[in-house]
Design an enzyme around this catalytic site. Structure first.
Site, mmCIF file in Angstrom:
data_model
loop_
_atom_site.group_PDB
_atom_site.id
_atom_site.type_symbol
_atom_site.label_atom_id
_atom_site.label_comp_id
_atom_site.label_asym_id
_atom_site.label_seq_id
_atom_site.Cartn_x
_atom_site.Cartn_y
_atom_site.Cartn_z
ATOM 1 N N ASP A 1 -43.675 63.720 -24.323
ATOM 2 C CA ASP A 1 -42.225 64.132 -24.734
ATOM 3 C C ASP A 1 -42.877 64.628 -26.495
ATOM 4 O O ASP A 1 -44.141 64.929 -26.619
ATOM 5 C CB ASP A 1 -41.759 62.212 -25.479
ATOM 6 C CG ASP A 1 -40.581 63.102 -26.061
ATOM 7 O OD1 ASP A 1 -39.799 64.036 -26.195
ATOM 8 O OD2 ASP A 1 -40.246 61.901 -26.778
ATOM 9 N N LYS A 2 -41.998 65.183 -27.343
ATOM 10 C CA LYS A 2 -42.018 66.077 -28.332
ATOM 11 C C LYS A 2 -42.073 65.306 -29.990
ATOM 12 O O LYS A 2 -42.723 64.459 -30.274
ATOM 13 C CB LYS A 2 -41.200 66.969 -28.342
ATOM 14 C CG LYS A 2 -41.835 68.257 -30.273
ATOM 15 C CD LYS A 2 -41.165 69.126 -30.211
ATOM 16 C CE LYS A 2 -40.129 68.446 -30.493
ATOM 17 N NZ LYS A 2 -40.096 68.149 -32.113
ATOM 18 N N GLU B 1 -32.431 68.805 -42.974
ATOM 19 C CA GLU B 1 -31.184 68.675 -44.433
ATOM 20 C C GLU B 1 -31.826 68.099 -45.538
ATOM 21 O O GLU B 1 -31.934 68.342 -46.263
ATOM 22 C CB GLU B 1 -30.349 69.025 -43.606
ATOM 23 C CG GLU B 1 -29.175 70.361 -43.621
ATOM 24 C CD GLU B 1 -28.111 70.342 -43.449
ATOM 25 O OE1 GLU B 1 -27.302 69.590 -43.082
ATOM 26 O OE2 GLU B 1 -27.629 71.541 -43.706
ATOM 27 N N PHE C 1 -22.487 76.063 -39.498
ATOM 28 C CA PHE C 1 -24.126 76.471 -38.738
ATOM 29 C C PHE C 1 -23.744 76.705 -37.403
ATOM 30 O O PHE C 1 -22.920 75.367 -37.062
ATOM 31 C CB PHE C 1 -25.352 75.545 -38.713
ATOM 32 C CG PHE C 1 -26.402 75.422 -38.243
ATOM 33 C CD1 PHE C 1 -27.138 76.102 -38.149
ATOM 34 C CD2 PHE C 1 -26.656 74.377 -36.646
ATOM 35 C CE1 PHE C 1 -28.457 76.482 -36.656
ATOM 36 C CE2 PHE C 1 -27.266 74.622 -35.789
ATOM 37 C CZ PHE C 1 -28.475 75.737 -36.076
ATOM 38 N N THR D 1 -39.336 68.162 -23.549
ATOM 39 C CA THR D 1 -38.855 67.560 -24.804
ATOM 40 C C THR D 1 -36.904 68.642 -24.352
ATOM 41 O O THR D 1 -36.748 68.907 -23.995
ATOM 42 C CB THR D 1 -39.501 68.427 -25.680
ATOM 43 O OG1 THR D 1 -38.129 68.026 -26.960
ATOM 44 C CG2 THR D 1 -39.579 69.409 -26.176
ATOM 45 N N GLY D 2 -36.566 67.357 -24.943
ATOM 46 C CA GLY D 2 -34.937 67.768 -24.906
ATOM 47 C C GLY D 2 -34.680 68.372 -26.451
ATOM 48 O O GLY D 2 -33.404 68.901 -26.213
ATOM 49 N N ARG E 1 -35.340 71.898 -23.387
ATOM 50 C CA ARG E 1 -33.386 70.813 -23.087
ATOM 51 C C ARG E 1 -33.697 70.693 -21.832
ATOM 52 O O ARG E 1 -32.545 70.303 -21.066
ATOM 53 C CB ARG E 1 -33.692 72.050 -23.213
ATOM 54 C CG ARG E 1 -32.879 73.159 -24.656
ATOM 55 C CD ARG E 1 -31.200 72.097 -24.042
ATOM 56 N NE ARG E 1 -30.429 72.073 -26.214
ATOM 57 C CZ ARG E 1 -30.802 71.481 -26.572
ATOM 58 N NH1 ARG E 1 -31.073 70.545 -25.777
ATOM 59 N NH2 ARG E 1 -29.719 71.896 -28.327
ATOM 60 N N ASP F 1 -41.629 58.056 -26.422
ATOM 61 C CA ASP F 1 -41.674 56.864 -27.351
ATOM 62 C C ASP F 1 -40.254 56.912 -27.388
ATOM 63 O O ASP F 1 -39.654 55.638 -27.807
ATOM 64 C CB ASP F 1 -41.952 57.458 -28.753
ATOM 65 C CG ASP F 1 -41.038 58.331 -29.528
ATOM 66 O OD1 ASP F 1 -40.074 59.060 -28.465
ATOM 67 O OD2 ASP F 1 -40.462 58.337 -30.516
#
Lengths: 1200, 273
Positions: free
Chosen positions: A385-386, A482, A523, A660-661, A779, A805
């Site tokens: 996973d990332k 942010e 954004f 990764t999502g 994704r 995780d």
């Protein structure tokens, strides 16, 4: 009337609800209690084939005609094995009881008869109304009734459920949210009719009947057990599902029991050995038949056949079973228990490893499954996973470039000093780290650019603030990027204090300032930028914009050219360091300009068709001719040591796939910063097609490119955002050969992956992906993660490891051979589903290269030796069969047979299995190549097994025939012949114990004190126990049990016997020694070489450090950011009623932002094929796709 | 001749003549040997009661079921010693004569005691407690094994202390041989006799065999062995030859390995890859 298709719950009416006998909120994950433990556990244990087999043997031994061995030779080890397993099960269950108790006894506040009472979780009933406070765990699946926040909103974190740490919003049905506090709620008697318990986390449908009205309930109204209430003071909920019925518990199915490949091989081999055993039995039975017919029948006057036996065939049949009993030691019962003990030992080594202890979070590595250790030494694919695994999910403001000057150099030196902001700024965030004091100086001296830079950061964002007490600010940022930027501004004196829908209050250099917020140009993924338009106290209107450099630099005023070049250089620098960059710019607007634009914006906003398009066009219109302020560089903080770990692991020939999502840019960015992707790579392929055809096409061209290493196809780009300098030049022809085997990387999008995983394309995808050095899937959904893992498992026969995780990794963790959970900030779902857990990704290299490798090595050596020693032991009976009329007479004393496997030879091999190592840990990290034998399964496979067996049989031949040849003709010095059975038995047994001890001494590569104790102790115990068993005192008590009285001293005092033992040992060991020497000389393994090097203490070159990567620039407006929050802010929806006047916001907005969010999610979930159809879809198409489409000329209207 | 069990009581003797070319110096051991007699069959080996043999009175009258099928005779009386092993005791007797050059014959005296393991004679085999009773009285109520000529308490007619379960011949027989071809000690030359202080002189000898033990029906053979011994036992060809062969092979292997190491092993062991 109770229908199982639906569940009816009436609030505040326990009597009514009890009719349905819903499960209470008490959970029970334990398996036994004190009474059921013994029968249930024994029943479970005898479901193991091995245990049943030994039970069967035991029964055989009780038949006197067959019994060639006393029953205790089997029952002692069997009892031992059963006891050890039972103790282990009992301990496990004890801990389950404990954790159950802990959860069941948590306190919650239940509304009973209008009063809040503290109750234990387990006493909460369906239909109760309970009150939750901030940061509390939700006790059961609740229907949200009301909350302290406006509109019945409440925020939850679902980390434990699905691993997503971002907050989610739940809203109560409006009628109940008006109920407010407990007084009204206690009289609430609505009835909920809903679906029965299920495990679908994202779905709930039900109806609330109250006051003769129906209200539809959805998942949006539910708080599920396992969630945590956040940013909400309190809320009330009605318990719908409790305990085992909750979605959390429904999801925690019994984990599939994982077996290692060694396990499977072992089981196969054990079956083979059974076959072998039966063959031996048949051969000996045939021998017995022949012998009984030829000799035995004539010998009947001395030894008549037993009464039931009337012919030699029946005799042979009995003899077959007798031999099955005798020869069963080829598959000793202690094998399984020894394997378990060794694995347990290895697990403890993992738990105890100080190098895998994280001192920051005070967690040690934990082997949660103790049965998989050796498989850690065979991993070929890692699926990672990332977020939270490779990265810490912490963004830190690292560098910035202001007006052409770069700040944020990391000072050299061992302990660089962190800047202390407090004297300058009492509002500073103490956790903020920055080292470059020139920037602070620049702020202090009042440099206009610097101040404007930070002013921008403090104004242009969608962060919400919460000020509990004066100066104690907490920012609630939608994305960590942010948050980092606003916090940076805060520390440098531009403190964002609060906002209302129309204003932003800040403290600038200690002076409060209020800006009128005129517009937020939100954004989105296409715009890759956001702007705010504010009017300051003096009435000047200014637009502040931050965005991806590629987008923003095109929109600057021409007079910025020089500054742009410098900033570009800086941006390149930052990107090379793997930082996520943003460019900042502003534009002064005159009142007229603003009025004009405002009008067009309002038009666009009100438009009913193509609102998005129109808005985008309006935004486009004003974000022009901006003045560049500078750039920021945010570090998506990798976990410590991630690039090094990945480098080491890929040197060990382990392929790492990142699933990764996250978005593609983010994933690629991280791919670069953790050195999975490098600029040396021949090519980075990106597959992001939306249709089956396009994906197939892309895959084909990848494999084509891979094969021919031709020039990159022109139709699609090689990098997501090619920097101004073109992509890597085409390789010179001389490198052609290299390029065919060159390094490729594959990046595939979730929607493409869905197509690629379809049955007809999966092989194509697999072959392409496996040819690549690095694979990144972005994704992807949790299910797809599992599918990818399953794909590799199915087609590659390789050991896979999944590391993650979050709860979204659970499916992949469960489906991989080995699941590793990072015990980090995100919930504990992944850890609970995992086999191993630790807190840092970098520990993975130690887990695999050190522990895994050792475990594999030890297990292999253990198994080799174990089969060897048992064959050497057992096959002697076979040879003796030819001399004793195949009568199933054992060679050894029955006590020797009983104790051989559990006492005389068990400990040394266990010690080796637990402690052995061929090279020390730092060496195996230094030479990752040492890991390869495990992947190739070289140390224990069928060939090695046969070698062991052959060696065992050879040893048995020597052990039988050498004493036979010597003793049959020898006598003691007083003339008594040595050819009696007992002398022969003692001689052979002694020789056997000595030979296998010498062999284990040879096999042990790493001698610890324990090894010495075990080897010498076993030898010692052999002699001690033998002398004890052959002693007179025991014989006097049980004359019929201890026939061997006096044999030990009588035999072992004979020099001939010792000469025989020495001879047998030499003949057994010398060929092994010679063979090993030859192998060492002629075909040395890497580990041998390392050992040798270790021995002679050669100075070695340090392994070459990874060269610093100069790099192509990858921009990173890679916000983990959702569109729509701008609207949320301007609508004031998420602000306290008290703090604002809502009047101006008509009901048009009332549910607008949630709708927007939902609509967008919905669209993204569908990922329809028609790219051209709507812009909304394109929001979710990654930018590269956009590029791609641009290149192919299909979407020309998106010229920036 | 002995095929019929009922003939067991009758005597039958034969004589074998041989000559020694060289004198046998020192202690000379007299063995009888059997070929193709399986004392190592599982059921045969089990068929004994060490509890009885160690003199337990209960086992004397109630032999262990292990002794099957030689527990009781057809009248139900317990057999002592019970079991197939004891039942099949080797009961040929030998008398050795030396014929010197003058034609005179001397009986070669054989010491028939001390031919067992010390532990066997003193621990493993014990007579039942004799409280002022004769051995015969102690064994009253038991019968002799089926094939035996005399009951166990009359095995040695010459030496009453050598009777019962502690009879040397019985003990020797009860120590089962590991292999079907074996020899067992029958006696040792009694060198106190004036003719044989140096051992057996060269010359011609004859053995008178009192033939009781039938072997032909199971295709067995009997033999008699006379031998002297060295410090580690009797003449043994296998051990020295095996040692010589093994050590020369080891030497050969050592040389080969050294050569191999010299040629190949020295490179490739350093870390320069």
């Amino acid at each position: 009337p109770y229908l199982c298709e639906e569940r009816r719950v009436r609030a505040n009416d326990r009597e009514y609800n009890e009719k349905f006998q819903y499960a209470s909120n008490c959970i029970m994950t334990s398996k036994y209690n004190i009474i059921t433990f013994l029968p249930v556990n024994l029943f479970e244990q005898f479901q193991e084939v091995a245990n049943t087999y030994f039970l069967f043997l035991l029964i055989l031994q009780l038949i006197p005609q067959i019994s060639s061995l006393s029953w205790f030779t089997t029952i002692v080890p069997l009892a031992l094995v059963l006891t050890i397993t039972a103790v282990k099960d009992a301990t496990d269950d004890y801990f389950r009881h404990k954790s159950d108790n802990q959860v069941n006894n948590r306190q919650s506040q239940v509304l009973i008869r209008g009063l809040l009472q503290n109750e234990k979780w387990m006493n909460v009933r369906v239909g109760d109304i309970i009150k939750l406070e901030n940061n509390q765990f939700v006790a059961a699946d609740l229907l949200l009734l009301s909350s302290s926040e406006p509109h019945g909103l409440c925020y939850i974190e679902t980390a434990e459920l699905d691993g997503e740490t971002n907050m989610k919003v739940r809203q109560s049905v409006s009628v109940t949210s008006e109920l407010g506090d407990q007084n009204n709620l206690s009289s609430f008697n609505g009835e909920v009719v809903c679906e029965p318990p299920n495990n679908k986390l994202d779905r709930f449908c039900g109806t609330l009947y109250w006051r003769d009205k129906k209200y539809t309930l959805t998942n949006q109204n539910m708080l599920l057990r396992g969630c945590v209430l956040r940013n909400t003071e309190a809320c009330y909920g009605l318990v719908i599902f409790a305990g085992p019925d909750t979605k959390l518990m429904q999801n925690s199915g019994r984990t599939k029991f994982k077996r290692t490949s060694i396990d499977r091989l072992m089981n196969t081999l054990v079956l083979w050995i059974f076959g072998f055993l039966v063959c031996m039995g048949v051969i000996l039975a045939i021998g017995n038949a022949v012998w009984e017919r030829e000799v035995g029948s004539l010998f009947q006057s001395y030894l008549p056949w037993d009464p039931p036996v009337d012919n030699f065939l029946f005799n042979a049949f009995l003899s077959f079973w007798s031999y099955v009993i005798i020869l069963n030691t080829v598959v000793p019962i202690s094998l399984y228990v020894s394997v378990e003990v060794i694995r347990l030992g290895h697990s403890y080594f993992i738990n105890w490893d100080q190098h895998m202890f994280c001192s920051q979070c005070n967690t040690a590595a934990e082997a949660r499954t103790t049965t998989l250790n050796e498989e850690l030494g065979q991993v070929e694919y890692i699926f990672s996973d990332k977020t939270g695994t490779l990265t810490q999910n912490i963004m830190s403001f690292n560098k910035c470039s202001i007006n052409g000057q770069t700040f944020g150099k990391y000072p050299l030196g061992p302990q660089p000093k962190r800047l202390d902001f407090t004297p300058f700024n009492p509002l500073a965030d103490l956790d903020f780290c920055f080292y470059d004091d020139t920037l602070l100086e620049s702020v202090k001296v009042g440099d206009l650019h610097t101040q404007e830079f930070f002013r921008l950061l403090s104004l242009c964002h969608t962060v919400m603030s919460e000020e509990k007490s004066e100066g104690e600010l907490v920012y609630k940022a939608q994305s960590p990027d942010e948050g980092a930027l606003v916090t940076a501004a805060r520390n440098f004196g531009f403190v964002f204090r609060s906002r209302t829908p129309g204003t932003i209050s800040t403290t600038e250099m200690g002076r409060p300032a209020t800006y009128t917020l005129l517009a937020i140009l939100d954004f989105n993924n296409i715009r890759k930028r956001m702007s705010v338009i504010v009017r300051n106290a003096e009435g000047r209107i200014r637009l502040y914009c931050k965005g991806a450099d590629t987008v923003l630099l095109e929109r600057l005023h021409p007079c910025n050219q020089e500054l742009t070049n410098i900033t570009s250089d800086h941006l390149n620098e930052y990107a090379a360091d793997g930082l996520r960059t943003l460019a900042l710019a502003y534009r002064d607007l005159t009142e007229d300009e603003w009025e004009a634009w405002s009008e067009s914006h309002r038009c666009a906003d009100k438009a009913t068709d193509c609102r998005e398009d129109r808005l985008a066009a309006a935004y486009e219109q004003i974000e022009q001719d901006m003045m560049l302020l500078g750039a920021t560089a945010i570090e998506d903080k990798l976990q410590e040591g991630v690039p090094e770990t990945i480098a080491v692991l890929s040197l060990a020939n382990i392929k790492i796939w990142v699933l990764t999502g996250d978005k593609q840019e983010t994933a690629v960015n991280i791919g670069y910063s953790c050195k999975m992707l490098t600029d040396d790579m021949t090519e980075v392929f990106i597959i992001s097609g939306h249709t089956v055809q396009s994906v197939r096409q892309e895959l084909r061209s990848v494999s084509l490119t891979g094969r021919t290493a031709a020039c990159p196809p022109s139709s699609w780009s090689t990098l997501p955002c090619p920097p101004p300098p073109p992509p890597p030049p085409p390789p010179p022809p001389s490198n052609l050969m290299d390029n065919i085997s060159g390094e490729f990387a594959l990046i595939i999008n979730g929607h493409s992956l869905a197509h690629a995983l379809e049955a007809d394309m999966e092989t194509e995808f697999l072959s392409t992906a496996c040819a690549c050095k690095a694979v990144i899937c972005c994704r992807v959904t949790p299910l797809q993660k599992a599918q990818v893992v399953e794909l590799i498992k199915k087609h590659k026969k390789a050991v896979t490891l999944a590391i993650g995780d979050g709860a979204n990794d659970v499916s992949m963790i469960k489906s991989a051979h080995i699941g590793v959970g990072i015990s980090g900030q995100e919930g504990i779902q992944a850890v609970l589903a995992s086999d191993y857990s630790f807190s840092q990704f970098r520990f993975l290299q130690r887990l695999l290269l050190v522990h895994g490798r050792w475990s594999y090595l030890r297990m292999c050596r253990f198994l080799c030796y174990f089969f060897y020693k048992n064959f050497a032991f057992t096959m002697v009976h076979f040879w003796f069969g030819f001399f004793c009329g195949f009568s199933a007479q054992t060679v050894y004393d029955q006590y020797f047979i009983t104790l051989y496997n559990i006492v005389y030879t068990s400990l040394p091999v266990l010690a080796m299995g637990i402690f052995d190592q061929d090279v020390p840990d730092h060496r195996s990290l230094e030479y990752p190549k040492l890991y390869e034998p495990g992947q190739l399964n070289l140390l224990f496979n069928k060939k090695e097994f046969f070698i062991c067996i052959a060696q065992g049989i050879y040893t048995s031949v020597v052990l039988f025939f050498v004493p036979y040849a010597v003793l049959s003709d020898a006598s003691q010095s007083n003339g008594v012949p040595l050819a009696d059975y007992q002398t022969f038995a003692v001689t052979t047994a002694t020789a056997l114990v000595i030979v296998v001890s010498v062999q284990i001494a040879l096999d042990t590569g790493f001698w610890t004190v324990i090894n010495h104790v075990c080897v010498w102790g076993s030898l010692g115990s052999y002699f001690t126990i033998m002398f004890a068993l052959h002693s007179q005192s025991l014989f006097r008590i049980f004359p019929n049990q201890f026939h061997f009285v006096g044999s030990a001293q009588s035999t072992l005092l004979q020099p001939v016997v010792w000469l025989t033992i020495a001879l047998a040992t030499a003949i057994c060991i010398v060929p092994v020694l010679a063979f090993r020497f030859l192998k060492l000389d002629l075909k040395p393994q890497l580990s041998d070489t390392v050992r040798y090097t270790q021995l002679v203490r050669q100075k070695k070159r340090k392994p070459g450090r990874l060269g610093a990567r100069g790099g192509s620039r990858r921009s990173g407006y890679a916000f983990a950011h959702q569109e729509g929050f701008g609207e949320l802010i301007t609508s004031g929806k998420n602000m306290r009623l008290s703090s604002m006047a809502l009047a101006s916001f008509a009901s048009r907005h009332s549910s607008g932002w949630i709708d927007t969010l939902r609509r967008k999610k919905h669209t993204s979930a569908q990922h329809l094929g028609g790219v051209q159809s709507s812009t909304q879809l394109c929001l979710w198409v990654s930018s590269s796709t956009l590029k791609l489409l641009l290149c192919s000329g299909r979407l020309t209207r998106y010229t920036y | 001749m002995r095929k019929n069990v009922s003939n067991a009581g009758e005597g039958c003797s034969c004589k074998a003549v041989f000559s020694l070319e060289k004198p046998f110096k020192g202690d000379v051991f007299f063995y009888y040997g059997l070929k193709n007699f399986h004392q190592n069959l599982r059921r045969y080996m089990d068929s004994r009661d060490d509890g009885q043999m160690v003199g337990r009175k209960t086992n004397l009258k109630n032999p262990s079921s292990y002794c099957s099928p030689f527990i009781r005779d057809q009248n139900g009386l317990p057999i002592a010693p019970c079991g197939a092993v004891a039942n099949s005791i080797f009961n040929d007797t030998f008398t050795l004569f030396h014929h010197d050059s003058s034609g005179k014959s001397f009986k070669v005296p054989l010491l028939r005691r001390g031919i067992t393991w010390y532990t066997d004679k003193n621990v493993k085999f014990r007579n039942p407690k004799v409280d002022n009773l004769t051995l015969a009285q102690v064994f009253q109520g038991t019968v002799k094994p089926l094939y035996w000529q005399r009951p166990v308490y009359e095995l040695d007619q010459a030496d009453p202390t050598n009777n019962g379960f502690i009879n040397d011949d019985l003990i020797v027989w009860m120590r089962e041989a590991a292999f079907p071809n074996f020899k067992k000690l029958y006696g040792v030359l009694y060198r106190a006799d004036e003719h044989f202080t140096q051992g057996l002189p060269a010359g011609s000898y004859s053995i008178e065999i009192n033939y009781n033990f039938p072997v032909q029906h199971f295709r067995g053979r009997k033999e008699v062995v006379l031998t002297t011994l060295t410090w580690f036992g009797g003449q043994n060809h296998f051990l020295p030859i095996a040692y010589l062969v093994t050590s020369s092979l080891i030497l050969l292997i050592a040389v080969t390995l050294t050569v191999v190491w010299w040629k190949f092993g020295k490179n490739g062991k350093n870390m320069e890859e």
